[in-house]
Write an enzyme that holds these catalytic residues in place. Sequence first.
Site: not given
Ligand code: PEP
Length: 260
Positions: A9-11, A97, A167, A173, A235-236
Site C-alpha cells: 500500500n503505497w498510500k 486512514e 491492521e 506507521g 505500508g512504509g
Molecule cells: C498500512 O498503512 O496499511 C500499513 C500497514 O502501514 P505500515 O506498514 O507503514 O505500518
Amino acid sequence: MRKLLIAANWKMNMYRQEALELTRGIVEQTRFFTFVDIMIAPPFTALEIVKSEIQNTQIQLGAQDVFFEESGAYTGEISPGMLLDAGCAYVIIGHSERRQYFGETNEIINKKVSVALKNHLIPILCVGETWEERNQGRAFLVLNQQILFGLQGIDNEKLSSIVVAYEPVWAIGTGKSANKEQVQEVHAYLRDVIKEFTSSNEMAFNIRILYGGSMSPKNAQEILSLKDVDGGLIGGASLKIDSFSSLVQIAESVQKVKEQ
Ligand code: PEP
C-alpha cells in the site's frame, strides 16, 4: 491451502517516475518467487505505469480505494469498473486512514465491498482497533462490528474471494507492530467470526487474513509463520525495493514451510 499474499500500500506516495523505478526493482528482485502472491496498490495516477511494468509477471495490481456507485455525477470519485478497466485485480477498502480522515463508516465500507465484488475486484477489507479501544477491552467488539457490518448482505459465493486485513491502528506507521500472541489471537478470532457469519468451516478456513502494521523484514518471519496469518499489508516497507523484496523473499520461504 491458503497462499501468502504480500500486498503493498503505497498510500499518497510515488510520482510516476518513482513508481516506475520502484516497480522495476521489485519485479527484478522477486521474479523467481512463485510460492507467494504479490500485489501493489499505487496511487491512482501511477496505476497505468505500474501496470505496464508488471505485465507478464506474477505481480497483480490493486487500488487503495473505490467509490460505491458504478457511474454518474460523483466528482472526484473512481468507480469499480474504472479500476477493472485500469487493470486492477484488488482494491483496499476501509483502511483506517480512510475511516479516520475521510469519515468512512462501516456502512459505507459495506457498500464498497459489495460493489467491488459485483465488479469482480477482490476487496481487501481492513479492520483494526485503536489503542484506546484495546486498552478499554473493546478491541474484539470493535473488530466484530467492523467485520459483521463490512460483510453484511454479501452471500457466501461472493465472499469466497475476499481478503481481510487486520491492521491495529496503533501499529500502523508507528514502528511498533503487534506481538505474535496479539496477532494470532485476533486472526483466530476473525476466522471464528467469519465461520459463524458464513456458517461454513470451509469458507472460514479458506479466507485469507493479512496482518498490517509496521511489518518489516525484521518481524516478518515471526508474524507470517503464525497459523492464521496469510500475508501482510505493507505500508512504509513497501516504498523501498530492498525492504519490499525481502518481505516477499521471507514470505516465499515461510510458504514453503507451511506447505510441507
Ligand atoms: C498500512 O498503512 O496499511 C500499513 C500497514 O502501514 P505500515 O506498514 O507503514 O505500518
